[in-house]
Design a protein around this motif. Structure first.
Motif, PDB file in Angstrom:
ATOM      1  N   MET A  54       0.989  -1.173  -0.132  1.00  0.00           N
ATOM      2  CA  MET A  54      -0.056   0.014   0.080  1.00  0.00           C
ATOM      3  C   MET A  54       0.867   1.253   0.044  1.00  0.00           C
ATOM      4  SD  MET A  54      -2.963   0.777   2.584  1.00  0.00           S
ATOM      5  CE  MET A  54      -3.524   2.325   2.998  1.00  0.00           C
ATOM      6  N   LEU A  55       0.543   2.182  -0.772  1.00  0.00           N
ATOM      7  CA  LEU A  55       1.230   3.519  -0.856  1.00  0.00           C
ATOM      8  C   LEU A  55       0.703   4.602   0.240  1.00  0.00           C
ATOM      9  CD1 LEU A  55       1.067   4.169  -4.786  1.00  0.00           C
ATOM     10  CD2 LEU A  55       2.848   3.310  -3.406  1.00  0.00           C
ATOM     11  N   ASP A  56       1.779   4.927   1.107  1.00  0.00           N
ATOM     12  CA  ASP A  56       1.337   6.156   1.735  1.00  0.00           C
ATOM     13  C   ASP A  56       0.572   7.499   1.163  1.00  0.00           C
ATOM     14  OD1 ASP A  56       3.603   7.739   1.235  1.00  0.00           O
ATOM     15  OD2 ASP A  56       4.598   7.019   3.208  1.00  0.00           O
ATOM     16  N   LYS A  57       0.427   8.374   1.740  1.00  0.00           N
ATOM     17  CA  LYS A  57      -0.004   9.466   1.002  1.00  0.00           C
ATOM     18  C   LYS A  57       0.789  10.400   0.137  1.00  0.00           C
ATOM     19  CE  LYS A  57      -0.129  12.773   4.910  1.00  0.00           C
ATOM     20  NZ  LYS A  57      -0.852  13.505   5.519  1.00  0.00           N
ATOM     21  N   TYR A  58       2.072  10.337   0.864  1.00  0.00           N
ATOM     22  CA  TYR A  58       3.374  10.886  -0.059  1.00  0.00           C
ATOM     23  C   TYR A  58       3.696  10.146  -1.258  1.00  0.00           C
ATOM     24  CZ  TYR A  58       3.196  14.001   3.971  1.00  0.00           C
ATOM     25  OH  TYR A  58       2.955  14.537   5.053  1.00  0.00           O
ATOM     26  N   ASP A  59       3.644   8.707  -1.299  1.00  0.00           N
ATOM     27  CA  ASP A  59       4.066   8.021  -2.373  1.00  0.00           C
ATOM     28  C   ASP A  59       2.949   7.955  -3.234  1.00  0.00           C
ATOM     29  OD1 ASP A  59       6.674   7.119  -1.376  1.00  0.00           O
ATOM     30  OD2 ASP A  59       5.569   5.264  -0.487  1.00  0.00           O
ATOM     31  N   TYR A  60       1.617   8.020  -3.026  1.00  0.00           N
ATOM     32  CA  TYR A  60       0.592   7.980  -3.943  1.00  0.00           C
ATOM     33  C   TYR A  60       0.688   9.297  -4.982  1.00  0.00           C
ATOM     34  CZ  TYR A  60      -4.016   7.852  -5.829  1.00  0.00           C
ATOM     35  OH  TYR A  60      -5.060   7.890  -6.811  1.00  0.00           O
ATOM     36  N   TYR A  61       1.250  10.465  -4.339  1.00  0.00           N
ATOM     37  CA  TYR A  61       1.262  11.807  -5.122  1.00  0.00           C
ATOM     38  C   TYR A  61       2.803  11.681  -5.813  1.00  0.00           C
ATOM     39  CZ  TYR A  61      -3.290  12.710  -3.601  1.00  0.00           C
ATOM     40  OH  TYR A  61      -4.536  12.648  -3.250  1.00  0.00           O
ATOM     41  N   ARG A  62       3.588  11.016  -5.517  1.00  0.00           N
ATOM     42  CA  ARG A  62       4.927  10.988  -6.206  1.00  0.00           C
ATOM     43  C   ARG A  62       4.841  11.008  -7.749  1.00  0.00           C
ATOM     44  NH1 ARG A  62       9.012   6.340  -7.456  1.00  0.00           N
ATOM     45  NH2 ARG A  62      10.785   7.904  -8.062  1.00  0.00           N
ATOM     46  N   ILE A  63       5.459  11.858  -8.563  1.00  0.00           N
ATOM     47  CA  ILE A  63       5.142  11.861  -9.916  1.00  0.00           C
ATOM     48  C   ILE A  63       6.286  10.957 -10.512  1.00  0.00           C
ATOM     49  CG2 ILE A  63       5.691  13.380 -11.933  1.00  0.00           C
ATOM     50  CD1 ILE A  63       4.439  15.563 -10.119  1.00  0.00           C
ATOM     51  N   LEU A  64       5.891  10.085 -11.314  1.00  0.00           N
ATOM     52  CA  LEU A  64       6.806   9.181 -12.150  1.00  0.00           C
ATOM     53  C   LEU A  64       6.919   9.717 -13.505  1.00  0.00           C
ATOM     54  CD1 LEU A  64       5.038   5.622 -11.125  1.00  0.00           C
ATOM     55  CD2 LEU A  64       6.957   6.968 -10.105  1.00  0.00           C
ATOM     56  N   THR A  65       8.130   9.384 -14.188  1.00  0.00           N
ATOM     57  CA  THR A  65       8.394  10.063 -15.364  1.00  0.00           C
ATOM     58  C   THR A  65       8.778   8.576 -16.252  1.00  0.00           C
ATOM     59  OG1 THR A  65      10.874   9.500 -14.803  1.00  0.00           O
ATOM     60  CG2 THR A  65       9.945  11.773 -14.482  1.00  0.00           C
ATOM     61  N   VAL A  66       8.896   9.094 -17.465  1.00  0.00           N
ATOM     62  CA  VAL A  66       8.959   7.704 -18.633  1.00  0.00           C
ATOM     63  C   VAL A  66      10.308   6.829 -18.024  1.00  0.00           C
ATOM     64  CG1 VAL A  66       9.939   7.190 -20.805  1.00  0.00           C
ATOM     65  CG2 VAL A  66       8.122   8.799 -20.424  1.00  0.00           C
ATOM     66  N   LYS A  67      11.392   7.533 -17.498  1.00  0.00           N
ATOM     67  CA  LYS A  67      12.406   6.779 -17.061  1.00  0.00           C
ATOM     68  C   LYS A  67      12.108   6.000 -15.975  1.00  0.00           C
ATOM     69  CE  LYS A  67      17.264   7.460 -15.507  1.00  0.00           C
ATOM     70  NZ  LYS A  67      18.071   8.561 -15.043  1.00  0.00           N
TER      71      LYS A  67
ATOM     72  N   LYS B  85      -4.685   5.745 -24.363  1.00  0.00           N
ATOM     73  CA  LYS B  85      -5.984   6.078 -24.155  1.00  0.00           C
ATOM     74  C   LYS B  85      -6.321   5.049 -22.742  1.00  0.00           C
ATOM     75  CE  LYS B  85     -11.020   6.754 -25.392  1.00  0.00           C
ATOM     76  NZ  LYS B  85     -11.744   6.833 -26.572  1.00  0.00           N
ATOM     77  N   GLY B  86      -6.903   5.776 -21.753  1.00  0.00           N
ATOM     78  CA  GLY B  86      -7.184   5.126 -20.349  1.00  0.00           C
ATOM     79  C   GLY B  86      -6.009   5.020 -19.421  1.00  0.00           C
ATOM     80  N   PHE B  87      -4.703   5.517 -19.919  1.00  0.00           N
ATOM     81  CA  PHE B  87      -3.588   5.557 -18.972  1.00  0.00           C
ATOM     82  C   PHE B  87      -3.737   6.800 -18.217  1.00  0.00           C
ATOM     83  CE2 PHE B  87       0.785   5.955 -17.802  1.00  0.00           C
ATOM     84  CZ  PHE B  87       0.982   4.641 -17.162  1.00  0.00           C
ATOM     85  N   PRO B  88      -3.565   6.622 -16.969  1.00  0.00           N
ATOM     86  CA  PRO B  88      -3.585   7.983 -16.182  1.00  0.00           C
ATOM     87  C   PRO B  88      -2.610   8.931 -16.435  1.00  0.00           C
ATOM     88  CG  PRO B  88      -3.073   6.324 -14.709  1.00  0.00           C
ATOM     89  CD  PRO B  88      -3.360   5.716 -16.242  1.00  0.00           C
ATOM     90  N   SER B  89      -1.810   9.256 -17.539  1.00  0.00           N
ATOM     91  CA  SER B  89      -0.770  10.285 -17.547  1.00  0.00           C
ATOM     92  C   SER B  89      -1.330  11.679 -17.864  1.00  0.00           C
ATOM     93  CB  SER B  89       0.112   9.908 -18.756  1.00  0.00           C
ATOM     94  OG  SER B  89      -0.497   9.818 -19.858  1.00  0.00           O
ATOM     95  N   PHE B  90      -0.245  12.263 -17.701  1.00  0.00           N
ATOM     96  CA  PHE B  90      -0.695  13.885 -18.152  1.00  0.00           C
ATOM     97  C   PHE B  90       0.765  14.358 -18.673  1.00  0.00           C
ATOM     98  CE2 PHE B  90       0.601  13.608 -13.558  1.00  0.00           C
ATOM     99  CZ  PHE B  90       1.758  14.537 -13.325  1.00  0.00           C
ATOM    100  N   LYS B  91       0.631  15.591 -19.319  1.00  0.00           N
ATOM    101  CA  LYS B  91       1.686  16.240 -20.054  1.00  0.00           C
ATOM    102  C   LYS B  91       1.784  17.262 -19.689  1.00  0.00           C
ATOM    103  CE  LYS B  91       3.186  16.501 -24.684  1.00  0.00           C
ATOM    104  NZ  LYS B  91       3.058  16.246 -26.228  1.00  0.00           N
ATOM    105  N   ILE B  92       3.160  17.817 -19.429  1.00  0.00           N
ATOM    106  CA  ILE B  92       3.670  19.398 -19.121  1.00  0.00           C
ATOM    107  C   ILE B  92       4.672  19.478 -19.880  1.00  0.00           C
ATOM    108  CG2 ILE B  92       4.639  20.750 -17.265  1.00  0.00           C
ATOM    109  CD1 ILE B  92       3.430  19.072 -15.152  1.00  0.00           C
ATOM    110  N   GLY B  93       4.288  20.725 -20.919  1.00  0.00           N
ATOM    111  CA  GLY B  93       5.239  20.830 -21.967  1.00  0.00           C
ATOM    112  C   GLY B  93       5.363  19.726 -22.725  1.00  0.00           C
ATOM    113  N   ARG B  94       6.635  19.176 -22.971  1.00  0.00           N
ATOM    114  CA  ARG B  94       6.839  17.937 -23.930  1.00  0.00           C
ATOM    115  C   ARG B  94       6.877  16.806 -23.011  1.00  0.00           C
ATOM    116  NH1 ARG B  94      11.811  19.513 -27.209  1.00  0.00           N
ATOM    117  NH2 ARG B  94      11.517  17.508 -27.940  1.00  0.00           N
ATOM    118  N   ASN B  95       6.726  16.727 -21.860  1.00  0.00           N
ATOM    119  CA  ASN B  95       7.098  15.577 -20.950  1.00  0.00           C
ATOM    120  C   ASN B  95       5.750  14.914 -20.547  1.00  0.00           C
ATOM    121  OD1 ASN B  95      10.218  15.911 -21.136  1.00  0.00           O
ATOM    122  ND2 ASN B  95       9.646  17.803 -19.545  1.00  0.00           N
ATOM    123  N   TYR B  96       5.876  13.429 -20.287  1.00  0.00           N
ATOM    124  CA  TYR B  96       4.882  12.736 -19.992  1.00  0.00           C
ATOM    125  C   TYR B  96       5.017  12.380 -18.390  1.00  0.00           C
ATOM    126  CZ  TYR B  96       2.503  12.320 -24.426  1.00  0.00           C
ATOM    127  OH  TYR B  96       2.078  12.357 -25.554  1.00  0.00           O
TER     128      TYR B  96
END
Length: 66
Positions: free
Chosen positions: A1-14, A34-45
């Motif tokens: 189980m993820l704690d509240k800080y791990d849940y909001y950790r932002i993962l990159t492609v790497k 489609k359906g994958f919960p990613s978001f884009k900021i600038g050119r990065n996912y």
């Protein structure tokens, strides 16, 4: 189980490449799927660690085609 800080950790492609057996191209393709919960900021996912975990759990027992 993820704690509240791990849940909001932002993962990159790497990060996705290190977590699972994904090449760079497959990780980017997954982020654009489609359906994958990613978001884009600038050119990065990005994806929140908690959302990625939930998505993976929802795919248990299914084949995923990227």
């Amino acid at each position: 189980m993820l704690d509240k800080y791990d849940y909001y950790r932002i993962l990159t492609v790497k990060d996705l490449m290190e977590i699972g057996p994904l090449s760079r191209d497959k990780a980017y393709a997954l982020m654009r799927t489609k359906g994958f919960p990613s978001f884009k900021i600038g050119r990065n996912y990005y994806v929140l660690a908690g959302k990625y975990k939930e998505w993976m759990e929802s795919c248990t027992g299914r084949s995923i085609t990227i």
